[in-house]
Design an enzyme around this catalytic site. Structure first.
Site, mmCIF file in Angstrom:
data_model
loop_
_atom_site.group_PDB
_atom_site.id
_atom_site.type_symbol
_atom_site.label_atom_id
_atom_site.label_comp_id
_atom_site.label_asym_id
_atom_site.label_seq_id
_atom_site.Cartn_x
_atom_site.Cartn_y
_atom_site.Cartn_z
ATOM 1 N N HIS A 156 0.833 -1.205 0.000
ATOM 2 C CA HIS A 156 0.000 0.000 0.000
ATOM 3 C C HIS A 156 0.861 1.244 0.000
ATOM 4 O O HIS A 156 1.994 1.224 0.486
ATOM 5 C CB HIS A 156 -0.897 0.001 1.250
ATOM 6 C CG HIS A 156 -0.151 -0.330 2.515
ATOM 7 N ND1 HIS A 156 0.365 0.627 3.341
ATOM 8 C CD2 HIS A 156 0.223 -1.528 3.055
ATOM 9 C CE1 HIS A 156 0.987 0.036 4.362
ATOM 10 N NE2 HIS A 156 0.938 -1.274 4.209
ATOM 11 N N HIS A 164 -2.740 3.254 5.195
ATOM 12 C CA HIS A 164 -3.166 2.693 3.904
ATOM 13 C C HIS A 164 -3.793 3.814 3.097
ATOM 14 O O HIS A 164 -4.919 4.210 3.326
ATOM 15 C CB HIS A 164 -4.154 1.538 4.100
ATOM 16 C CG HIS A 164 -3.511 0.317 4.652
ATOM 17 N ND1 HIS A 164 -3.529 -0.895 4.020
ATOM 18 C CD2 HIS A 164 -2.789 0.125 5.776
ATOM 19 C CE1 HIS A 164 -2.850 -1.782 4.731
ATOM 20 N NE2 HIS A 164 -2.402 -1.194 5.813
ATOM 21 N N GLU A 280 8.204 -7.565 4.675
ATOM 22 C CA GLU A 280 7.744 -6.225 4.295
ATOM 23 C C GLU A 280 8.830 -5.168 4.493
ATOM 24 O O GLU A 280 9.552 -5.181 5.488
ATOM 25 C CB GLU A 280 6.512 -5.831 5.136
ATOM 26 C CG GLU A 280 5.961 -4.446 4.807
ATOM 27 C CD GLU A 280 4.696 -4.096 5.594
ATOM 28 O OE1 GLU A 280 4.480 -4.675 6.671
ATOM 29 O OE2 GLU A 280 3.934 -3.242 5.103
#
Ligand code: MN
Ligand code: MN
Length: 298
Positions: A156, A164, A280
């Site tokens: 995102h 987000h 991530e």
């Protein structure tokens, strides 16, 4: 983006990278999840940041949105995903890693696949890359290793005080030809032995303000004012409210939730109950540079 904003974004990322290094050393099998979460969140503050969201400690088939409850009794085990957010005045870094606490070959392979997919996506990214190409690279990297990606979880874009924000970065080829463009992005492949999608599970105890509103109870109003000041539009958890206000805080939180002011996230569970690994990083993409903010630097 202004120079000062970029500096804060990079500083938040640097703290996040240091916290990840600390957490990888600190976490041991059978350690209480509560202790792990508190140590990680304390480390963020010690390094001058604030948690951008409650640390997520999600085990095995739970892909995300699991944070210790204020009265949590579970301990660390299995395939543990550790997802950490740091912010400095709302400038966010979002990063995650996975640990195999069972010493199982399959866990290790899943983790390696998530990490390889992330590395591939980071390598490919630039302002002109179509979104589908990032997803394709992630899916292919997992696929050649024999694993599915979770298709209904995605990376995102990130805004100030906004985790987000706008663009989704797919973990598969979603046919979107649109270029990623300039911005701050979290890329987060999830690999699994399951069906490749998640469904909603139990309530997580992680909340976010979803609309303005009032509560009648005076103490609940105090708690709400605290949430608005301290967390603004960022996620927070019942555990933090308990820490600040004790069990009265938990009752107040319930009242605020009943007034429709809060959204409580459900845990996200793999649909086929397959194990899930996650990796991530946050990456800054501008005309001048491509900079992985959460990578540990010397
Ligand atoms: Mn994350
Ligand atoms: Mn993220």
């Amino acid at each position: 983006m202004q120079k000062e904003e970029i500096e804060k974004i990079k500083e938040a990322g640097k703290i996040a990278g240091q916290v990840v290094a600390y957490a990888k050393e600190m976490i041991q099998p059978k350690m209480p999840l509560l202790e792990i979460a508190e140590k990680i969140e304390s480390k963020i503050e010690e390094l001058g940041g604030k948690p951008a969201f409650p640390v997520n400690l999600s085990i095995d088939e739970i892909a995300a949105h699991s944070t210790p409850a204020w009265d949590e009794t579970r301990t660390a085990q299995g395939l543990l995903k550790v997802d950490i957010g740091v912010h400095l005045e709302g400038y966010i870094a979002d990063t995650a890693f996975s640990l195999d606490l069972d010493n199982k070959e399959e866990n290790k392979k899943l983790i390696e696949a998530a990490e390889a997919a992330l590395a591939k996506a980071v390598e490919k990214i630039d302002m002109e890359i179509p979104l589908r190409e990032i997803g394709k690279a992630i899916e292919k990297t997992a696929g050649v290793r024999g694993f599915q990606v979770i298709r209904n979880l995605s990376g995102h874009s990130i805004g100030r005080y906004d985790l987000h924000f706008g663009v989704n970065i797919p973990n598969y080829d979603n046919n979107k030809e649109e270029d990623i463009g300039e911005g701050l992005y979290a890329i987060e492949p999830f690999t699994t032995t399951g069906l490749g999608s998640v469904k909603d599970g139990k309530p997580s105890g992680i909340y976010v303000i979803q609309k303005q509103g009032n509560v009648r109870d005076e103490f609940a109003r105090t708690v709400l004012a605290y949430i608005l000041t301290e967390h603004k539009t960022l996620p927070f958890c019942a555990r933090w409210i308990y820490k600040k206000f004790g069990s009265r805080g938990i009752v107040a939180l319930k009242r605020i939730e009943e007034a429709g002011i809060l959204h409580q996230y459900p845990q996200l569970v793999e649909r086929g109950a397959g194990k899930v690994a996650q990796a991530e990083h946050t990456i800054l993409v501008t005309i001048q540079e491509k900079y992985v903010t959460t990578a540990l630097k010397n």
